[in-house]
Design a protein around this motif. Structure first.
Motif, short mmCIF file in Angstrom:
data_model
loop_
_atom_site.label_atom_id
_atom_site.label_comp_id
_atom_site.label_asym_id
_atom_site.label_seq_id
_atom_site.Cartn_x
_atom_site.Cartn_y
_atom_site.Cartn_z
N ASP A 23 2.92 -5.42 -5.62
CA ASP A 23 3.12 -4.07 -4.70
C ASP A 23 4.13 -4.05 -4.65
OD1 ASP A 23 1.22 -2.63 -2.48
OD2 ASP A 23 3.01 -3.69 -1.22
N ARG A 24 5.15 -4.63 -4.46
CA ARG A 24 6.81 -3.83 -3.75
C ARG A 24 7.42 -4.11 -5.01
NH1 ARG A 24 7.48 -8.45 -1.14
NH2 ARG A 24 6.60 -7.65 0.64
N ALA A 25 7.03 -4.23 -6.46
CA ALA A 25 7.83 -4.13 -7.28
C ALA A 25 7.47 -2.02 -7.72
CB ALA A 25 7.17 -4.83 -8.82
N GLN A 26 6.35 -2.34 -8.06
CA GLN A 26 5.88 -0.47 -8.08
C GLN A 26 6.64 0.11 -6.88
OE1 GLN A 26 4.28 0.60 -10.33
NE2 GLN A 26 3.18 2.25 -9.46
N GLY B 121 0.64 -1.17 0.27
CA GLY B 121 -0.34 0.07 -0.01
C GLY B 121 1.14 1.11 -0.10
N GLY B 122 2.19 1.22 -0.50
CA GLY B 122 2.77 2.93 -0.27
C GLY B 122 2.59 3.56 -1.48
N PRO C 247 -0.16 4.35 -5.10
CA PRO C 247 -1.52 4.05 -4.84
C PRO C 247 -2.16 2.69 -6.28
CG PRO C 247 -0.70 6.82 -5.78
CD PRO C 247 0.46 5.20 -5.83
N LEU C 248 -1.03 2.67 -6.29
CA LEU C 248 -1.85 0.91 -7.08
C LEU C 248 -1.43 0.23 -6.08
CD1 LEU C 248 -1.81 -0.90 -9.73
CD2 LEU C 248 0.18 -1.25 -9.57
N GLY C 249 -0.52 0.11 -4.99
CA GLY C 249 -0.39 -0.70 -4.06
C GLY C 249 -1.72 -0.52 -3.88
N ALA C 250 -2.05 1.40 -3.21
CA ALA C 250 -3.12 1.05 -1.92
C ALA C 250 -4.39 0.15 -2.51
CB ALA C 250 -3.30 2.39 -1.76
N LYS C 251 -4.39 -0.54 -4.32
CA LYS C 251 -5.55 -0.89 -4.66
C LYS C 251 -5.85 -2.22 -4.43
CE LYS C 251 -7.32 2.05 -7.87
NZ LYS C 251 -6.97 2.93 -9.38
N LEU C 252 -4.31 -2.62 -4.54
CA LEU C 252 -3.95 -3.93 -4.01
C LEU C 252 -4.18 -4.23 -2.29
CD1 LEU C 252 -0.35 -4.02 -5.98
CD2 LEU C 252 -3.06 -5.31 -7.02
N ARG C 253 -3.12 -3.35 -1.68
CA ARG C 253 -3.52 -3.48 -0.26
C ARG C 253 -4.81 -4.34 -0.21
NH1 ARG C 253 -1.02 -1.93 4.67
NH2 ARG C 253 -3.13 -2.79 6.42
N GLU C 254 -6.29 -3.55 -0.84
CA GLU C 254 -7.47 -3.65 -0.35
C GLU C 254 -8.39 -4.81 -0.74
OE1 GLU C 254 -10.33 -0.87 -1.89
OE2 GLU C 254 -9.04 0.74 -1.24
N VAL D 221 16.13 9.28 3.91
CA VAL D 221 16.16 8.14 4.67
C VAL D 221 14.86 7.49 4.79
CG1 VAL D 221 16.03 6.88 7.18
CG2 VAL D 221 17.74 8.61 6.65
N VAL D 222 15.02 6.16 4.08
CA VAL D 222 13.60 5.75 4.33
C VAL D 222 13.31 4.75 5.22
CG1 VAL D 222 11.98 3.91 2.41
CG2 VAL D 222 13.55 5.88 1.68
N LEU D 223 11.57 4.91 5.85
CA LEU D 223 11.20 3.73 6.56
C LEU D 223 10.05 3.00 6.13
CD1 LEU D 223 11.24 6.57 9.81
CD2 LEU D 223 13.39 4.81 9.10
N SER D 224 10.23 1.87 6.11
CA SER D 224 9.40 1.01 5.31
C SER D 224 8.57 0.30 6.84
CB SER D 224 9.38 0.03 4.68
OG SER D 224 8.61 -0.27 4.04
N ASP D 225 7.52 -0.09 6.56
CA ASP D 225 6.21 -1.06 7.57
C ASP D 225 6.30 -2.12 6.99
OD1 ASP D 225 4.41 -2.36 9.02
OD2 ASP D 225 3.41 -0.44 9.50
N ARG D 226 7.37 -2.88 6.76
CA ARG D 226 7.03 -3.97 6.12
C ARG D 226 7.40 -3.90 4.72
NH1 ARG D 226 5.09 -8.34 9.03
NH2 ARG D 226 2.35 -8.03 9.62
#
Ligand code: TMP
Length: 206
Positions: free
Chosen positions: A69-72, A38-39, A41-48, A87-92
């Motif tokens: 999701d990860r590739a995008q 979900g990081g 816009p495409l990922g947000a749809k995949l997250r749903e 600095v990038v902080l990613s939740d998962r």
């Protein structure tokens, strides 16, 4: 620097990321907080699709949706931010796939590694925190906060396999990981995280 947070449900990752972000800002570091899935816009749809309890998703399809999701996420957000010195902080991130789809679902780990390498172009975190919580306790916390998602709702045995998976990943690459007991007061967990980041980032030993 690319920092990821991993852990079971209810381990407090999201809160700790927000605290680390504030800590970095106080020290003058530009940071970006994001998450998987979900990081973007495409990922947000995949997250749903991925987290909806009504979705019927085969394990192989689930894997490929997380990979998409990860590739995008890597191409559109993470790499450009890292290149700009953020600095990038990613939740998962990719370790979640190995833990959940690999150890949890039982998909072939070597296949997951190939697919993940393709999706990420080989991008690995510099540092990964594992917020370790007993799965039964974590799920109870999550249930108190609100509705369980499609993966939260899987059996306790599944979540125990996920935790064992994380411990195996840590054992395989101990220099990248920091395991923290998440059943400690918030401030103690935050202090540990800040101390590690200070050592690796501020002192330039990342
Ligand atoms: P959360 O980040 O809000 O906890 O929800 C994400 C859920 O998706 C969580 O149950 C873990 C799961 N997940 C996977 O199964 N594989 C993955 O690759 C990722 C990123 C998450």
């Amino acid at each position: 620097m690319f920092i990821t947070f991993e852990g079971g449900e209810g381990s407090g990752k999201t809160t700790q990321i927000a605290l680390l972000r504030e800590w970095l800002e106080r020290r003058g570091f530009r940071s970006l907080t994001t998450r998987e899935p979900g990081g973007t816009p495409l990922g947000a749809k995949l997250r749903e699709l991925l987290l909806d309890v009504r979705s019927q998703v085969e394990p192989s399809a689930e894997l490929l949706l997380y990979a998409a999701d990860r590739a995008q996420h890597v191409a559109a957000l993470i790499r450009p931010a890292l290149q700009a010195g953020t600095v990038v902080l990613s939740d998962r991130y990719a370790d979640s796939t190995l833990a959940y789809q690999g150890y949890g679902r039982g998909l072939d780990l070597a296949a997951l590694q190939h697919i993940t390498a393709f999706a990420t172009g080989g991008l690995q975190p510099d540092l990964t925190f594992f917020l370790d919580i007993d799965p039964a306790q974590g799920l109870a916390r999550r249930a108190q906060e609100g509705a369980l998602n499609r993966l939260d709702a899987l059996s306790l045995a599944f979540h125990q396999r996920v935790r064992e998976g994380y411990l195996a990943l840590i054992a395989a690459q101990p220099q990248r990981w920091v395991r923290i007991d998440a059943d400690q007061p918030l401030a103690v967990v935050q202090g540990t995280i800040a101390a590690v980041v200070e050592e690796r980032l501020v002192l330039g030993r990342a």
